[in-house]
Design a protein around this motif. Sequence first.
Motif, PDB file in Angstrom:
ATOM      1  N   MET A 102     -41.719   3.611 -34.687  1.00 58.00           N
ATOM      2  CA  MET A 102     -41.583   2.458 -35.537  1.00 58.00           C
ATOM      3  C   MET A 102     -42.950   1.884 -35.886  1.00 58.00           C
ATOM      4  N   LYS A 103     -43.135   1.578 -37.141  1.00 53.38           N
ATOM      5  CA  LYS A 103     -44.412   1.023 -37.588  1.00 53.38           C
ATOM      6  C   LYS A 103     -44.262  -0.487 -37.763  1.00 53.38           C
ATOM      7  N   TYR A 104     -45.089  -1.217 -37.018  1.00 55.72           N
ATOM      8  CA  TYR A 104     -45.083  -2.669 -37.155  1.00 55.72           C
ATOM      9  C   TYR A 104     -46.129  -3.093 -38.168  1.00 55.72           C
ATOM     10  N   LEU A 105     -45.819  -4.153 -38.865  1.00 55.57           N
ATOM     11  CA  LEU A 105     -46.731  -4.753 -39.838  1.00 55.57           C
ATOM     12  C   LEU A 105     -47.128  -6.116 -39.314  1.00 55.57           C
ATOM     13  N   SER A 106     -48.189  -6.683 -39.870  1.00 52.02           N
ATOM     14  CA  SER A 106     -48.570  -8.029 -39.444  1.00 52.02           C
ATOM     15  C   SER A 106     -49.159  -8.802 -40.612  1.00 52.02           C
ATOM     16  N   THR A 107     -49.068 -10.104 -40.489  1.00 51.31           N
ATOM     17  CA  THR A 107     -49.663 -10.997 -41.473  1.00 51.31           C
ATOM     18  C   THR A 107     -50.174 -12.224 -40.738  1.00 51.31           C
ATOM     19  N   ILE A 108     -51.202 -12.818 -41.295  1.00 48.03           N
ATOM     20  CA  ILE A 108     -51.748 -14.054 -40.730  1.00 48.03           C
ATOM     21  C   ILE A 108     -51.469 -15.168 -41.732  1.00 48.03           C
ATOM     22  N   ILE A 109     -50.924 -16.264 -41.231  1.00 51.14           N
ATOM     23  CA  ILE A 109     -50.495 -17.376 -42.075  1.00 51.14           C
ATOM     24  C   ILE A 109     -50.675 -18.676 -41.301  1.00 51.14           C
ATOM     25  N   SER A 110     -50.837 -19.767 -42.004  1.00 51.76           N
ATOM     26  CA  SER A 110     -50.917 -21.039 -41.284  1.00 51.76           C
ATOM     27  C   SER A 110     -49.532 -21.343 -40.719  1.00 51.76           C
TER      28      SER A 110
END
Length: 120
Positions: A1-9
């Motif tokens: 499984m490939k996890y994704l990520s994002t940075i957000i306030s």
Amino acid sequence: MKYLSTIISQLDYEIILKVKVLREKCELSQRDLSEKMNLSKSFVGKVEALGQPDKYSIRHLNLIAKALMLKSVAQLIPRGIQSHDMVEIIYEKVPKLNKDGSESRQFEEKIIQIAPITKT
């Protein structure tokens, strides 16, 4: 499984979640809310998608409050002060399910973890 990520306030994320809950409570699709705001039909969908950079602005909050017939823009803003400035959201895209239980060609985001970003 490939996890994704994002940075957000954290504040942006909490507002996006709050709008989504209110939108669903009113039984409005992302497209419906976008149209009620007089914005492009895909706007709310882009904001709610973790992989997209689109976020709500102060102007959008007023449009959302009107579209959802809220008494105040304050109903869209989380109470108190957020504990973190920025957070990293780790998620995966999983197929949505059709009414018959089969997998759709559309995907939804399943959050795996939300972690605060700390400056070193």
